[in-house]
Design an enzyme around this catalytic site. Structure first.
Site, PDB file in Angstrom:
ATOM      1  N   SER A   1       0.863  -1.186   0.000  1.00 24.84           N
ATOM      2  CA  SER A   1       0.000   0.000   0.000  1.00 24.84           C
ATOM      3  C   SER A   1       0.889   1.221   0.000  1.00 24.84           C
ATOM      4  CB  SER A   1      -0.906   0.013   1.224  1.00 24.84           C
ATOM      5  OG  SER A   1      -1.519   1.286   1.392  1.00 24.84           O
TER       6      SER A   1
ATOM      7  N   TYR B   1      -1.879  -0.399  10.129  1.00 31.65           N
ATOM      8  CA  TYR B   1      -1.996  -0.844   8.736  1.00 31.65           C
ATOM      9  C   TYR B   1      -0.755  -0.429   7.958  1.00 31.65           C
ATOM     10  CZ  TYR B   1      -3.765  -1.527   4.021  1.00 31.65           C
ATOM     11  OH  TYR B   1      -3.913  -1.932   2.713  1.00 31.65           O
TER      12      TYR B   1
END
Length: 253
Positions: free
Chosen positions: A145, A159
């Protein structure tokens, strides 16, 4: 479309929906046999397999819960038993739990710990199991990501950290597996139109404000991210390894 992956076997974890399903389809379009994993969405996984088979590809769906580290070895063994080889591993499966600050007194530690278990330890377990069986000249691709490199808003520390961990791990195993001509790279998309992104959308800052940060003011399409995965999986990318490739409309520049 050229069949640049004829004779290759790919495993796409989390391939029953979202980006994983599109990656599986594009790999099949290029001639690869494809195995996908799913944790709970059996109907969706079988629908993806049916679509691939309708295109003439060999395909299977394998139930495998990535939070269970013991599932990794049987997963790889199932792929080898079905197809006789493994050439491409796309580590796509993951979960997104966001929205709480690290100093929030109500922080749900168990929930966030599970994210590390799935996104990092589960991915590593699958990679270790695959490395023993992967063909020389093979490919390992991690779906990371942009948050692994650039964090433009609060509430995503765990995350982001889980995705950053994959970058360091990928670089390390690129060194380990380079003598076998196995390439290892990380694809880092920005926001994509997936169920997972929709699940956390309410926890993010104003969408328009985020889009305004992008030089190219839109989110990534699943197809263009999958195209990049397929390029890295293909024969023209044999000298690209240990790299992190952002597909995020220039957000981090």
């Amino acid at each position: 479309m050229t069949k640049s992956l004829n004779g290759k076997v790919a495993l796409v974890t989390g391939g029953s929906r979202g980006l994983g399903a599109v990656v599986a389809e594009q790999l099949a379009d290029r001639g690869a046999a494809v195995a996908i994993t799913y944790a709970a969405s059996a109907d969706k996984a079988e629908a993806v397999v049916a679509k691939l088979k309708a295109k003439g590809a060999r395909a299977i769906a394998i139930k495998s819960d990535q939070s269970d580290l013991a599932s990794a070895k049987p997963l790889i063994e199932t792929v080898i038993a079905e197809f006789g080889q493994l050439d491409i591993l796309v580590n796509n499966a993951g979960i997104a739990i966001q929205g709480q600050l690290v100093d929030d007194p109500e922080l749900d530690g168990d929930k966030y710990n599970r994210q590390w278990q799935v996104n990092v330890l589960g991915t590593i377990a699958n990679t270790r199991a695959a490395a023993l069986k992967l063909s020389d000249g093979g490919r390992i691709i991690f779906i990371g990501s942009l948050l692994g490199s650039y964090v433009p808003f609060a509430g995503v520390a765990d995350y982001a950290g889980s995705k950053t961990a994959l970058v360091g791990y990928a670089r390390g195993i690129a060194r380990d597996l380079g003598p076998r001509n196995i390439t290892v790279n990380v694809i880092q998309p920005g926001i994509m139109p997936t169920d997972m992104a929709a699940d956390v959308a309410g926890e993010l800052p104003d969408r328009d404000a985020i889009l305004n940060m992008h030089p190219i003011r839109r989110i990534a399409t699943l197809e263009e991210v999958a195209e990049t995965v397929c390029f890295i999986a293909g024969p023209s990318a044999g000298y690209i390894t240990g790299e992190t490739i952002n597909i995020a409309g220039g957000l981090a520049i």
